[in-house]
Design a protein around this motif. Structure first.
Motif, PDB file in Angstrom:
ATOM      1  N   PRO A  12       0.830  -1.218   0.000  1.00 48.86           N
ATOM      2  CA  PRO A  12       0.000   0.000   0.000  1.00 48.86           C
ATOM      3  C   PRO A  12       0.861   1.263   0.000  1.00 48.86           C
ATOM      4  N   GLU A  13       0.447   2.232  -0.800  1.00 52.95           N
ATOM      5  CA  GLU A  13       1.179   3.497  -0.845  1.00 52.95           C
ATOM      6  C   GLU A  13       0.986   4.299   0.434  1.00 52.95           C
ATOM      7  N   ARG A  14      -0.215   4.223   0.992  1.00 51.39           N
ATOM      8  CA  ARG A  14      -0.494   4.940   2.241  1.00 51.39           C
ATOM      9  C   ARG A  14      -1.139   3.958   3.231  1.00 51.39           C
ATOM     10  N   PRO A  15      -0.343   3.103   3.878  1.00 53.40           N
ATOM     11  CA  PRO A  15      -0.913   2.116   4.810  1.00 53.40           C
ATOM     12  C   PRO A  15      -1.618   2.789   5.981  1.00 53.40           C
ATOM     13  N   THR A  16      -2.698   2.193   6.434  1.00 57.50           N
ATOM     14  CA  THR A  16      -3.488   2.756   7.520  1.00 57.50           C
ATOM     15  C   THR A  16      -4.038   1.645   8.404  1.00 57.50           C
ATOM     16  N   LEU A  17      -4.103   1.933   9.682  1.00 59.98           N
ATOM     17  CA  LEU A  17      -4.697   1.007  10.652  1.00 59.98           C
ATOM     18  C   LEU A  17      -6.063   1.501  11.114  1.00 59.98           C
ATOM     19  N   GLU A  18      -6.664   2.375  10.328  1.00 60.05           N
ATOM     20  CA  GLU A  18      -7.928   2.983  10.704  1.00 60.05           C
ATOM     21  C   GLU A  18      -9.027   1.944  10.897  1.00 60.05           C
ATOM     22  N   ARG A  19      -9.050   0.916  10.066  1.00 55.44           N
ATOM     23  CA  ARG A  19     -10.122  -0.086  10.171  1.00 55.44           C
ATOM     24  C   ARG A  19     -10.011  -0.865  11.477  1.00 55.44           C
ATOM     25  N   TYR A  20      -8.798  -1.189  11.899  1.00 55.37           N
ATOM     26  CA  TYR A  20      -8.626  -1.874  13.180  1.00 55.37           C
ATOM     27  C   TYR A  20      -9.028  -0.957  14.333  1.00 55.37           C
ATOM     28  N   ARG A  21      -8.710   0.330  14.190  1.00 57.80           N
ATOM     29  CA  ARG A  21      -9.127   1.284  15.229  1.00 57.80           C
ATOM     30  C   ARG A  21     -10.649   1.350  15.318  1.00 57.80           C
ATOM     31  N   GLN A  22     -11.310   1.332  14.167  1.00 56.86           N
ATOM     32  CA  GLN A  22     -12.770   1.356  14.174  1.00 56.86           C
ATOM     33  C   GLN A  22     -13.349   0.135  14.889  1.00 56.86           C
ATOM     34  N   ILE A  23     -12.758  -1.021  14.607  1.00 57.71           N
ATOM     35  CA  ILE A  23     -13.285  -2.249  15.202  1.00 57.71           C
ATOM     36  C   ILE A  23     -13.125  -2.246  16.715  1.00 57.71           C
ATOM     37  N   PHE A  24     -11.981  -1.775  17.225  1.00 55.99           N
ATOM     38  CA  PHE A  24     -11.711  -1.886  18.651  1.00 55.99           C
ATOM     39  C   PHE A  24     -12.179  -0.685  19.464  1.00 55.99           C
ATOM     40  N   THR A  25     -12.503   0.427  18.817  1.00 59.22           N
ATOM     41  CA  THR A  25     -12.883   1.618  19.582  1.00 59.22           C
ATOM     42  C   THR A  25     -14.293   2.106  19.290  1.00 59.22           C
ATOM     43  N   SER A  26     -14.903   1.714  18.175  1.00 57.75           N
ATOM     44  CA  SER A  26     -16.235   2.212  17.844  1.00 57.75           C
ATOM     45  C   SER A  26     -17.274   1.611  18.776  1.00 57.75           C
ATOM     46  N   ALA A  27     -18.321   2.392  19.031  1.00 60.79           N
ATOM     47  CA  ALA A  27     -19.435   1.911  19.848  1.00 60.79           C
ATOM     48  C   ALA A  27     -20.281   0.944  19.031  1.00 60.79           C
ATOM     49  N   SER A  28     -20.782  -0.100  19.682  1.00 56.80           N
ATOM     50  CA  SER A  28     -21.625  -1.065  18.994  1.00 56.80           C
ATOM     51  C   SER A  28     -23.065  -0.585  18.967  1.00 56.80           C
ATOM     52  N   GLY A  29     -23.864  -1.212  18.107  1.00 57.58           N
ATOM     53  CA  GLY A  29     -25.267  -0.846  17.995  1.00 57.58           C
ATOM     54  C   GLY A  29     -25.519   0.061  16.816  1.00 57.58           C
ATOM     55  N   GLY A  30     -26.767   0.152  16.445  1.00 55.45           N
ATOM     56  CA  GLY A  30     -27.131   0.983  15.297  1.00 55.45           C
ATOM     57  C   GLY A  30     -26.626   0.379  14.004  1.00 55.45           C
ATOM     58  N   ASP A  31     -26.071   1.232  13.159  1.00 60.35           N
ATOM     59  CA  ASP A  31     -25.537   0.784  11.872  1.00 60.35           C
ATOM     60  C   ASP A  31     -24.016   0.682  11.880  1.00 60.35           C
ATOM     61  N   ASN A  32     -23.417   0.684  13.063  1.00 61.65           N
ATOM     62  CA  ASN A  32     -21.957   0.635  13.170  1.00 61.65           C
ATOM     63  C   ASN A  32     -21.500  -0.821  13.124  1.00 61.65           C
ATOM     64  N   VAL A  33     -21.219  -1.323  11.934  1.00 56.55           N
ATOM     65  CA  VAL A  33     -20.839  -2.731  11.789  1.00 56.55           C
ATOM     66  C   VAL A  33     -19.466  -2.999  12.374  1.00 56.55           C
ATOM     67  N   ALA A  34     -18.590  -1.992  12.396  1.00 56.50           N
ATOM     68  CA  ALA A  34     -17.252  -2.195  12.964  1.00 56.50           C
ATOM     69  C   ALA A  34     -17.341  -2.456  14.463  1.00 56.50           C
ATOM     70  N   GLY A  35     -18.147  -1.673  15.175  1.00 55.56           N
ATOM     71  CA  GLY A  35     -18.329  -1.902  16.604  1.00 55.56           C
ATOM     72  C   GLY A  35     -19.040  -3.208  16.899  1.00 55.56           C
ATOM     73  N   ASP A  36     -20.001  -3.566  16.049  1.00 53.90           N
ATOM     74  CA  ASP A  36     -20.711  -4.844  16.229  1.00 53.90           C
ATOM     75  C   ASP A  36     -19.777  -6.031  16.035  1.00 53.90           C
ATOM     76  N   PHE A  37     -18.763  -5.864  15.194  1.00 56.63           N
ATOM     77  CA  PHE A  37     -17.829  -6.962  14.962  1.00 56.63           C
ATOM     78  C   PHE A  37     -17.068  -7.292  16.240  1.00 56.63           C
ATOM     79  N   ARG A  38     -16.715  -6.291  17.029  1.00 59.00           N
ATOM     80  CA  ARG A  38     -16.004  -6.539  18.289  1.00 59.00           C
ATOM     81  C   ARG A  38     -16.868  -7.385  19.231  1.00 59.00           C
ATOM     82  N   VAL A  39     -18.162  -7.080  19.293  1.00 67.83           N
ATOM     83  CA  VAL A  39     -19.078  -7.876  20.112  1.00 67.83           C
ATOM     84  C   VAL A  39     -19.190  -9.296  19.562  1.00 67.83           C
ATOM     85  N   ALA A  40     -19.212  -9.415  18.228  1.00 68.75           N
ATOM     86  CA  ALA A  40     -19.305 -10.733  17.605  1.00 68.75           C
ATOM     87  C   ALA A  40     -18.074 -11.583  17.915  1.00 68.75           C
ATOM     88  N   MET A  41     -16.904 -10.959  18.014  1.00 70.93           N
ATOM     89  CA  MET A  41     -15.689 -11.706  18.375  1.00 70.93           C
ATOM     90  C   MET A  41     -15.826 -12.316  19.765  1.00 70.93           C
TER      91      MET A  41
END
Length: 274
Positions: free
Chosen positions: A39-68
């Motif tokens: 990647p030309e501009r590597p980013t860890l933003e998606r991992y940050r979303q999964i581990f820090t986003s609130a679950s519920g609603g339409d936030n699939v990244a936060g729901d994934f943490r609960v699913a784990m």
């Protein structure tokens, strides 16, 4: 031989490496017409979303943490219950003689060989009647019906490979049959137990169909369903799908690395009698 081993390693590891690269690539790199091996501009933003986003609603990244967490609870509980039943039942089938022993063992194998879709309706009706739909307990009960026959057959075949004279000697020294099982047989069967637990965990961890049908809220959904929900109706976040795939693959990979020598021993020890 070494060249073939390297070639096989590359073939097996290349998809996982591409998954990791995709998970840290920017959206522009993922949809580019030119392949970006790095990647030309590597980013860890998606991992940050999964581990820090609130679950519920339409936030699939936060729901994934609960699913784990749900997957760890469901797969871990299923493995423990099925392994205990598999060890006790496998020992009974291997050492005891009772009517319809072979028929009963074959019936467990027949149930294990049934396609999961054939059991969806009866399992759904049973869980609905018990009030276990959309619960982790309902998934544990369902997965035990899949994993227990596997554990039963694996442990039964391994116990048959152990010489019965060891148990007889323990019983002469004053052990009961259960005492001989706990103190003599199970320590000898540790490689098979760990290998069976590993594969039983994978069966429960990767199961998708039952989790999709029997759950409807974030409180009980597992990782395979959560990853599928990363794909929306009008768009798909391929990078988020890749990040979810990396996280979903980590527990099985770590278990395989930790228990590697026991898994190999458990797969091969049953081939030699005595």
């Amino acid at each position: 031989m070494y060249a073939m081993a390297v070639l096989m390693a590359v073939i097996i590891l290349a998809p996982f490496a591409w998954l990791v690269i995709s998970s840290i690539s920017s959206p522009a790199d993922l949809v580019s017409s030119h392949v970006h091996w790095l990647p030309e501009r590597p980013t860890l933003e998606r991992y940050r979303q999964i581990f820090t986003s609130a679950s519920g609603g339409d936030n699939v990244a936060g729901d994934f943490r609960v699913a784990m967490l749900n997957s760890l609870i469901v797969a871990g509980s299923t493995t423990v219950i099925s392994l205990v039943l598999g060890c006790l039942g496998g020992y009974a089938f291997a050492r005891l003689r009772f009517p319809f022993r072979r028929t009963t063992l074959m019936s467990f194998l027949a149930i294990y060989m049934l396609p999961p879709i054939a059991l969806v309706i009866p399992l759904y009706l049973a869980l609905s009647g018990l009030g276990l739909l959309d619960t982790k307990l309902g998934l544990i009960v369902t997965y035990c019906s899949l994993v227990t026959p596997f554990c039963l057959w694996t442990m039964s075949n391994y116990f048959l490979s152990l010489p019965p004279e060891l148990e007889e000697a323990a019983r002469v020294d004053g052990c009961s049959r259960f005492g001989a099982l706990v103190r003599v047989v199970l320590p000898l069967a540790r490689p098979a137990i760990l290998a069976t637990a590993m594969f039983g965990f994978l069966l429960a961890w990767d199961e998708f169909l039952y989790s999709l049908i029997f759950t409807s809220t974030t409180n009980s959904k597992t990782i395979p369903v959560a990853i599928a929900e990363f794909t929306g109706k009008f768009s798909s976040d391929f990078g988020l799908v890749a990040a979810g795939g990396v996280l979903a693959a980590l527990p099985p990979v770590l278990l395989a690395l930790v228990f590697q020598r026991f898994i190999v021993g458990g797969l091969t020890a049953g081939a030699v009698k005595g």
